[in-house]
Design an enzyme around this catalytic site. Sequence first.
Site, PDB file in Angstrom:
ATOM      1  N   LYS A 258      43.014  32.704  41.097  1.00 57.15           N
ATOM      2  CA  LYS A 258      42.138  33.208  39.411  1.00 57.15           C
ATOM      3  C   LYS A 258      43.677  33.320  38.739  1.00 57.15           C
ATOM      4  O   LYS A 258      44.413  34.074  38.811  1.00 57.15           O
ATOM      5  CB  LYS A 258      41.191  34.131  39.675  1.00 57.15           C
ATOM      6  CG  LYS A 258      40.746  34.582  38.093  1.00 57.15           C
ATOM      7  CD  LYS A 258      40.305  35.759  37.953  1.00 57.15           C
ATOM      8  CE  LYS A 258      39.624  36.448  36.787  1.00 57.15           C
ATOM      9  NZ  LYS A 258      38.384  37.643  36.943  1.00 57.15           N
ATOM     10  N   LYS A 270      35.185  42.970  26.302  1.00 53.70           N
ATOM     11  CA  LYS A 270      35.246  43.882  27.088  1.00 53.70           C
ATOM     12  C   LYS A 270      34.781  45.570  27.005  1.00 53.70           C
ATOM     13  O   LYS A 270      35.719  46.110  25.087  1.00 53.70           O
ATOM     14  CB  LYS A 270      36.610  44.143  28.177  1.00 53.70           C
ATOM     15  CG  LYS A 270      36.647  43.539  29.381  1.00 53.70           C
ATOM     16  CD  LYS A 270      37.597  42.890  29.710  1.00 53.70           C
ATOM     17  CE  LYS A 270      37.722  42.637  31.093  1.00 53.70           C
ATOM     18  NZ  LYS A 270      36.587  43.098  31.803  1.00 53.70           N
ATOM     19  N   ASP A 282      45.156  39.738  35.487  1.00 44.56           N
ATOM     20  CA  ASP A 282      44.019  38.997  35.902  1.00 44.56           C
ATOM     21  C   ASP A 282      43.855  37.771  36.871  1.00 44.56           C
ATOM     22  O   ASP A 282      43.786  37.069  37.413  1.00 44.56           O
ATOM     23  CB  ASP A 282      42.904  38.589  34.961  1.00 44.56           C
ATOM     24  CG  ASP A 282      41.446  39.351  35.537  1.00 44.56           C
ATOM     25  OD1 ASP A 282      41.614  39.190  36.321  1.00 44.56           O
ATOM     26  OD2 ASP A 282      40.522  38.748  34.787  1.00 44.56           O
ATOM     27  N   ARG A 345      34.883  33.466  37.736  1.00 44.66           N
ATOM     28  CA  ARG A 345      34.221  32.344  38.844  1.00 44.66           C
ATOM     29  C   ARG A 345      33.934  31.220  38.424  1.00 44.66           C
ATOM     30  O   ARG A 345      34.430  30.014  39.258  1.00 44.66           O
ATOM     31  CB  ARG A 345      32.873  32.870  38.867  1.00 44.66           C
ATOM     32  CG  ARG A 345      32.352  33.545  37.892  1.00 44.66           C
ATOM     33  CD  ARG A 345      30.943  33.904  37.837  1.00 44.66           C
ATOM     34  NE  ARG A 345      31.016  35.363  38.634  1.00 44.66           N
ATOM     35  CZ  ARG A 345      30.929  36.380  38.176  1.00 44.66           C
ATOM     36  NH1 ARG A 345      29.355  36.689  38.112  1.00 44.66           N
ATOM     37  NH2 ARG A 345      30.966  37.548  38.869  1.00 44.66           N
TER      38      ARG A 345
HETATM   39  N1  BES Z   1      38.533  40.376  35.630  1.00 38.65           N
HETATM   40  C1  BES Z   1      37.269  40.804  36.077  1.00 38.65           C
HETATM   41  C2  BES Z   1      37.894  41.556  36.466  1.00 38.65           C
HETATM   42  C3  BES Z   1      38.382  43.224  36.883  1.00 38.65           C
HETATM   43  C4  BES Z   1      37.206  44.194  36.428  1.00 38.65           C
HETATM   44  C5  BES Z   1      39.640  42.867  37.885  1.00 38.65           C
HETATM   45  C6  BES Z   1      38.903  45.371  36.728  1.00 38.65           C
HETATM   46  C7  BES Z   1      40.399  44.921  37.843  1.00 38.65           C
HETATM   47  C8  BES Z   1      39.861  45.475  37.255  1.00 38.65           C
HETATM   48  C9  BES Z   1      36.239  40.313  35.128  1.00 38.65           C
HETATM   49  O1  BES Z   1      37.029  38.874  34.716  1.00 38.65           O
HETATM   50  C10 BES Z   1      35.218  40.861  34.911  1.00 38.65           C
HETATM   51  O2  BES Z   1      34.919  41.424  33.917  1.00 38.65           O
HETATM   52  N2  BES Z   1      33.862  40.443  36.031  1.00 38.65           N
HETATM   53  C11 BES Z   1      32.923  41.291  35.419  1.00 38.65           C
HETATM   54  C12 BES Z   1      32.225  40.696  36.013  1.00 38.65           C
HETATM   55  C13 BES Z   1      30.649  40.734  35.324  1.00 38.65           C
HETATM   56  C14 BES Z   1      30.764  40.489  33.621  1.00 38.65           C
HETATM   57  C15 BES Z   1      29.061  40.483  36.289  1.00 38.65           C
HETATM   58  C16 BES Z   1      33.412  42.961  35.891  1.00 38.65           C
HETATM   59  O3  BES Z   1      33.422  43.414  37.122  1.00 38.65           O
HETATM   60  O4  BES Z   1      32.456  43.395  34.949  1.00 38.65           O
HETATM   61 ZN    ZN Z   2      38.533  38.830  34.768  1.00 40.19          ZN
HETATM   62 MN    MN Z   3      36.364  39.062  33.165  1.00 40.65          MN
END
Ligand code: BES
Ligand code: ZN
Ligand code: MN
Length: 492
Positions: A258, A270, A282, A345
Site C-alpha cells: 500500500k 479524517k 501511509d 483496500r
Molecule cells: N491509513 C488508514 C489506517 C491507519 C490509521 C493507518 C492509523 C495507520 C494509523 C486507512 O486508510 C484508514 O483510514 N482506515 C480506516 C478504515 C475505515 C474507514 C473503515 C480506519 O482504520 O479508520
Molecule cells: Zn490509508
Molecule cells: Mn484512509
Amino acid sequence: MARLPAVHVTTDDLADLAVDALIVPVFRGAIEAPGTDQALRALGLEEIPRDHGFRGKLGEVLHLAAPGQPWGRVTLVGLGRLDQLSDETLRRAAGSAIRAVRERAATVATTLVLVDPSDAAIRAVAEGALLGAYRYDEVRTDPPPIALTDVTLLVPSSLADRASGLVDRALVHARAQLVAADLVSAPPNRLGPVEVADRARELLPDAIDVEVWDEDRLGEEGCGGLLAVGRGSARPPRLVRLRYSPADPVASVALVGKGITFDTGGISLKRPSNIMDSMKGDMGGAAAVLAVFTALAELEVPVEVRGELCLAENMPGADAQRPSDVITIRDGQTVEVMNTDAEGRLVMADGLALSAEADVDAIVDVATLTGAAFRAIGKRATAVFSNDDDLLRQLLDASVLAGEATWHLPLWEDLRENLESDVADLDNIGRGDEAGATMAGLFLREFVDGTPWAHLDIAGPFWQDEDRYHLSRHGTGVSVRTLLRWLESTTG
Ligand code: BES
Ligand code: ZN
Ligand code: MN
C-alpha cells in the site's frame, strides 16, 4: 540514507583493542551480584556503579570512565533478566547501546556476554547495532554529526569463520530496513507517487526490472482502484511493478504494498485533523516492498519475486471520488465506495488482482490498512491474516527470526456477507462496526482468486513517536526483515 558504521568481527584479546568506547552488556541484577566488582575492575573501572541506579534493565545505559585503558570509556548496557534472554533482547540492547554512543564515539567494541553465541544471536547483535546507528536526517541542513564509524564484535575464536558471513547478512537486512524507514519518514510534499517511482529507479540494482504505469496506462489496464483514489489529488497515481528473476527459481511470489503517500481520508475527511501528520507514512507497505527488492540479489534469494507498489495520494480535491461512487477494479469486480477513507483496500485490490493474474505460488501484501489492527493488538505488532495455513506458519516463523512481533487474526467467514453492497459487487467498508481489520482482510481476499495469500496490517508498527531500542523514532521500516527472512528460507 544515513551512512552506517562498518561492523567487524574479531577474536582478539580485549586488551589489544584501542577503541573510544567498550560496550559491556550486563544482565539485570548482575551489578549487585558477588564477583561483579572484580569483573568490572578488570575493565579498568575504578568506581563500581552501584550508586548510579543502573540495574541492567533492558536497554538501560551507563557511561563510565576507564582511565589508562586502551578503551577510553566503558558503556554498560542492560540486557534485562537472564531468564528472558532472546535474540530480540540482544538486538534491542545492541541498538540502545549504539544509540547512546553514536554521537561521541567513532570506534566501539562490544563483548557478547554469551560464552557460546548462536548464529542467530550474532546476527541479532549486528542488526541491532546497525539499526541503532540510524537517525532520519535527510531534510535537516545541519544534522548533529554521527561520529560512529566502526563497531567491533568480540566473538569466541570457534565462531570467527562463520561470524563475518552473518554480519554481512545483518548489514544487508538493516540497510534495506532503513531504506523503508527513510521513505516513511520523508515529508509528503517531497514524496508523492511520482517521486516514489523515481526513488525505485534510483535505489534498485540492475538485477531488478522496474516498470512504471502512469495514469494513462492505469486507465488502459483497468486499474480503477488506483485511479479512483488518486483523482482527488493534483499528483497522479502510479503503479510501480518490480521483478527479480534469479536463474532456476525454486518458487515464485508476489509482494504488494500500500503506497498512499498521504491519507487525508479524501471526502470522508479524517478527524481530528491534528492526528493526520503520521499519514505521510501511509505508504509504509510500498516502502517495505521496495526495500525488500534492494536486497534480493545480494542475498541470492532463490525465488522469483514480483512487486507491486500501489501509489496514490488520498486528497479531497475537486475531482475526488464521492461516497457512493461505484468503481471497477482490474479484475472486473465493481465496488461501491461508501467511505473514501477506506482507500488502501481499493488501491491494493488492483495490485492483488494483477499478482493473481501472474500465477505466482504465493502473494503477500503489506499495508498500513486499519486503525482497528493496532487497537486490537497494540501499536508494536503486525497483524497477519491468511487463506493458507502453511504460508501463515512460514511468515510467523520468519517474524520470530526477525524479532518483529506478528500476531494472527481471523478472517471470519460469517462476516463476509457484511461486504455485500446494495448496488455493486462489494462495499468498501461493509455493514456493521465490528472487526475492522478483519473486514479489510476479507475485502482484500476477494481479489487474490484463490492464490495462497497473506496480508500484513502494519498500521501499528510502521511508525513510532520515540526512539525505542534499535528502532529510531518515526518511520520504522517494519516488515522488511520479516519478508527477507521468509524469502531467504523459502526452498520451494
Ligand atoms: N491509513 C488508514 C489506517 C491507519 C490509521 C493507518 C492509523 C495507520 C494509523 C486507512 O486508510 C484508514 O483510514 N482506515 C480506516 C478504515 C475505515 C474507514 C473503515 C480506519 O482504520 O479508520
Ligand atoms: Zn490509508
Ligand atoms: Mn484512509
